[in-house]
Scaffold this motif. Structure first.
Motif, mmCIF file in Angstrom:
data_model
loop_
_atom_site.group_PDB
_atom_site.id
_atom_site.type_symbol
_atom_site.label_atom_id
_atom_site.label_comp_id
_atom_site.label_asym_id
_atom_site.label_seq_id
_atom_site.Cartn_x
_atom_site.Cartn_y
_atom_site.Cartn_z
ATOM 1 N N GLY A 141 6.759 1.847 -7.208
ATOM 2 C CA GLY A 141 7.781 0.509 -7.532
ATOM 3 C C GLY A 141 8.397 0.604 -6.503
ATOM 4 N N ASP A 142 8.489 1.680 -5.686
ATOM 5 C CA ASP A 142 9.653 1.648 -4.249
ATOM 6 C C ASP A 142 8.856 0.744 -3.368
ATOM 7 N N GLN A 143 9.831 0.161 -2.551
ATOM 8 C CA GLN A 143 9.543 -0.846 -1.699
ATOM 9 C C GLN A 143 9.177 -0.163 -0.366
ATOM 10 N N ALA A 144 8.032 -0.657 0.640
ATOM 11 C CA ALA A 144 7.735 -0.270 1.988
ATOM 12 C C ALA A 144 7.560 -1.489 2.676
ATOM 13 N N TRP A 145 8.545 -1.613 3.761
ATOM 14 C CA TRP A 145 8.287 -2.808 4.612
ATOM 15 C C TRP A 145 7.319 -2.536 5.467
ATOM 16 N N ILE A 146 6.345 -3.488 5.660
ATOM 17 C CA ILE A 146 5.234 -3.375 6.568
ATOM 18 C C ILE A 146 5.407 -4.657 7.603
ATOM 19 N N GLU A 147 4.854 -4.442 8.701
ATOM 20 C CA GLU A 147 4.821 -5.615 9.510
ATOM 21 C C GLU A 147 3.787 -6.707 9.376
ATOM 22 N N ASN A 148 4.078 -8.026 9.769
ATOM 23 C CA ASN A 148 3.132 -9.096 9.356
ATOM 24 C C ASN A 148 2.851 -10.078 10.294
ATOM 25 N N PRO A 149 1.969 -10.017 11.077
ATOM 26 C CA PRO A 149 0.714 -9.197 10.805
ATOM 27 C C PRO A 149 0.825 -8.077 10.868
ATOM 28 N N GLY A 150 -0.041 -7.044 10.277
ATOM 29 C CA GLY A 150 0.078 -5.555 10.487
ATOM 30 C C GLY A 150 -1.358 -4.789 10.163
ATOM 31 N N TYR A 151 -0.994 -3.460 9.897
ATOM 32 C CA TYR A 151 -2.306 -2.754 9.781
ATOM 33 C C TYR A 151 -2.674 -2.818 8.239
ATOM 34 N N TRP A 152 -3.877 -3.510 8.171
ATOM 35 C CA TRP A 152 -4.260 -3.498 6.660
ATOM 36 C C TRP A 152 -4.255 -2.006 5.865
ATOM 37 N N GLY A 153 -4.852 -1.025 6.813
ATOM 38 C CA GLY A 153 -5.143 0.268 6.124
ATOM 39 C C GLY A 153 -3.827 0.672 5.407
ATOM 40 N N ALA A 154 -2.741 0.743 6.271
ATOM 41 C CA ALA A 154 -1.362 1.177 5.725
ATOM 42 C C ALA A 154 -1.079 0.494 4.576
ATOM 43 N N ARG A 155 -1.275 -0.826 4.631
ATOM 44 C CA ARG A 155 -1.025 -1.799 3.294
ATOM 45 C C ARG A 155 -1.604 -1.190 2.158
ATOM 46 N N SER A 156 -3.061 -0.947 2.320
ATOM 47 C CA SER A 156 -3.845 -0.337 1.148
ATOM 48 C C SER A 156 -3.506 0.708 0.558
ATOM 49 N N VAL A 157 -3.316 1.696 1.545
ATOM 50 C CA VAL A 157 -2.995 3.079 1.067
ATOM 51 C C VAL A 157 -1.658 3.212 0.285
ATOM 52 N N LEU A 158 -0.635 2.396 0.829
ATOM 53 C CA LEU A 158 0.545 2.111 0.258
ATOM 54 C C LEU A 158 0.513 1.654 -1.192
ATOM 55 N N GLN A 159 -0.119 0.469 -1.180
ATOM 56 C CA GLN A 159 -0.317 -0.215 -2.429
ATOM 57 C C GLN A 159 -1.076 0.455 -3.465
ATOM 58 N N ALA A 160 -2.146 1.384 -2.788
ATOM 59 C CA ALA A 160 -2.759 2.113 -4.003
ATOM 60 C C ALA A 160 -2.006 3.117 -4.693
ATOM 61 N N ASN A 161 -0.846 3.534 -3.855
ATOM 62 C CA ASN A 161 0.210 4.411 -4.535
ATOM 63 C C ASN A 161 1.244 3.702 -5.364
ATOM 64 N N GLY A 162 1.028 2.436 -5.535
ATOM 65 C CA GLY A 162 1.944 1.904 -6.641
ATOM 66 C C GLY A 162 3.302 1.130 -5.842
ATOM 67 N N ILE A 163 3.038 1.351 -4.424
ATOM 68 C CA ILE A 163 4.260 0.857 -3.697
ATOM 69 C C ILE A 163 4.245 -0.464 -3.477
ATOM 70 N N ARG A 164 5.409 -1.157 -3.359
ATOM 71 C CA ARG A 164 5.588 -2.460 -3.248
ATOM 72 C C ARG A 164 5.497 -2.896 -1.735
ATOM 73 N N THR A 165 4.892 -3.424 -1.129
ATOM 74 C CA THR A 165 4.666 -3.625 0.304
ATOM 75 C C THR A 165 5.408 -4.925 0.337
ATOM 76 N N VAL A 166 6.413 -4.894 1.405
ATOM 77 C CA VAL A 166 7.279 -6.128 1.757
ATOM 78 C C VAL A 166 6.862 -6.402 3.097
ATOM 79 N N PRO A 167 6.002 -7.723 3.185
ATOM 80 C CA PRO A 167 5.902 -7.924 4.847
ATOM 81 C C PRO A 167 7.064 -8.403 5.430
#
Ligand SMILES: Cc1ncc(COP(=O)(O)O)c(C=O)c1O
Length: 482
Positions: free
Chosen positions: A196-222
């Motif tokens: 449920g924690d938030q992680a900011w990611i770049e948009n557009p950005g690296y899909w691999g980072a987004r997938s791994v973060l989301q797989a850990n239940g992290i809310r990615t914020v573009p």
């Protein structure tokens, strides 16, 4: 448009489940059967047609195109024959999200696959001499389970190399060797974040980072990016992010370098919020003009930065060797968790790479590849400027890395161009896929192509580029039809 219906139909066409020339059900019938609006089906059909998967025949409906590339169809048939796919219902919700969001391409070699170094240039004779000498009498401690972040000799060699080339300020103990950048991100997510924690990611950005973060239940914020890197808020925030994932030396995929002012502000905000910055420095060894860009990690003492580096671009991706540079306060926890979760190993490989660096082969190889990739990039840029015009090269595509971004007109579907190019034996990736679907208040996904030049011999660049131009023309012609 209904993404699920679109994906289902597209995959069924690609893997041959719906054969070429098959007539798709009338939109009214399919809508009734699925219990969805007819308009939704009409939109999906229109999108499939725009991308070249289907053709409509006057008065007789929509048919699967018979010009799909053979290798698409063949790889689909192979996939189907070997299918051990579990029913969707047997997957966890997380499993479904991972599978449905997966972006890794099965194609990893050939013009113009982005992010792929020229592995044929790897000095395999030198490396195999080192490997054979190690295997002549392997030390038992190199063949057992490992513990503590990887072979000390490699971490020492790396610490010296990174201090010289990337201005990284670290002791060898702060380096932890992983099996690729994804494992490093996974470890950061597990050890530093709650679900449920938030992680900011770049948009557009690296899909691999987004997938791994989301797989850990992290809310990615573009967060949108501009020519200075990730946008940062001017106002105070109620809910600051736990993690901020950035590629400051070479924004992925557009190419901007984060400005010094933005770097200082990012560090100040992270300190103020108690956030961790993840700095992904995936390809910065390859900068063709000017001086190397120093990393964020070394900009200030005790910066709240976890640095990620990889050998995938400098040596070869199949090596699966990357590293984290950790703040001292996190070293013990990360070492313990790494050993516990992944049971470390590969010490013989670590030993070989340590010798490869210590004997000077690594620096020499990177230098040689920098010159080679610089030449290939210049050739491709020249072709783009001559054949299309200077406005087509993305404005932030700095003179660095293994790929560049070609901007497409907004009404030209990059997915359709990728598809048409594949049929002509040219691989590229659509820029629109690198955008997060969630609204972030930034610009809508741009249409563009990531073109990797590093793995394309100079003799092939012009021919492959012509094939790409033909694909562009084909899609533009199709777009012109009502
Ligand atoms: C931005 C970015 N970071 C990291 C990686 C992956 O690194 P690794 O091969 O070490 O997992 C890639 C691979 O293409 C990348 O594009």
């Amino acid at each position: 448009m209904n993404q699920r219906l679109y994906r289902c139909l597209r995959e069924a066409i690609l893997d041959g489940s719906i054969a070429a020339d098959t007539r798709l059900p009338a939109s009214r019938d399919l809508a009734a059967e699925l219990g969805i609006a007819r308009n939704t089906v009409v939109h999906v059909y229109a999108q499939l047609q725009a991308e070249g998967y289907t053709r409509s025949r006057q008065g007789s409906g929509t048919y699967v195109a018979d010009t799909l590339p053979d290798d698409y169809l063949a790889s689909g048939r192979r996939k189907r024959q070997a299918s051990t796919k579990p029913a969707r219902s047997s997957l966890s919700e997380r499993g479904v999200r991972i599978v449905e969001g997966a972006s890794a391409s099965p194609f990893q070699w050939g013009a113009f696959m982005p992010g792929v170094p020229d592995v044929t240039e790897f000095p395999h004779r030198k490396f195999s001499r080192i490997v054979s000498s190690l295997w002549r009498k392997p030390a038992p401690e190199l063949l057992t389970y490992a513990h503590g972040g990887g072979l000390p000799a490699l971490r020492e060699a790396l610490a010296q190399h990174l201090a010289l080339t990337r201005s990284i300020d670290c002791d060898p103990e702060q380096i932890l060797l992983t099996e690729g950048v994804h494992q490093g991100i996974d470890l950061v997510a597990r050890i530093l974040c709650e679900a449920g924690d938030q992680a900011w990611i770049e948009n557009p950005g690296y899909w691999g980072a987004r997938s791994v973060l989301q797989a850990n239940g992290i809310r990615t914020v573009p967060r949108a990016v501009d020519e200075e890197g990730m946008h940062l808020p001017a106002e105070p925030l109620d809910a600051p992010p736990r993690l901020i994932f950035v590629t400051p030396s070479h924004q992925y995929p557009l190419g901007a370098v984060m400005s010094l002012a933005r770097r200082r502000r990012l560090l100040a905000l992270a300190r103020q919020w108690g956030s961790w910055i993840i700095e992904d420095d995936y390809d910065s060894e390859f900068r063709f003009t000017g001086r190397p860009i120093p990393c964020l990690q070394g900009l200030e003492p005790d910066a709240p930065v976890i640095y990620l580096g990889t050998f995938s671009k400098t040596l070869y991706p199949g090596l699966r060797l990357a590293y984290l540079v950790l703040p001292k306060s996190l070293v013990g926890a990360f070492q313990a968790a790494h050993g516990e979760l992944y049971r470390e190993g590969h010490l013989m490989t670590h030993a070989a790479v340590a010798i490869f660096i210590a004997e000077g082969h690594y620096a020499a190889h990177v230098r040689r590849m920098r010159m080679l990739y610089g030449r290939r990039r210049a050739m491709l840029v020249n072709l783009i400027e001559r054949r299309l015009g200077p406005g087509w090269l993305h404005r932030d595509s700095s003179d660095a890395g293994l790929h560049l971004v070609l901007d497409l007109p907004a009404d030209l579907s990059d997915e359709a161009v990728v598809h048409a190019a594949h049929a002509r034996g040219v691989l590229t990736r659509p820029l629109s896929r690198y955008y997060d679907a969630a609204p972030d208040g930034g610009e809508p996904p741009r249409q563009g192509l990531l073109l990797g030049y590093a793995c394309v011999p100079e003799a092939d660049i012009a021919r492959k580029f012509e094939a790409l131009l033909e694909s562009l023309s084909e899609v533009a012609r199709r777009r012109g039809k009502p």
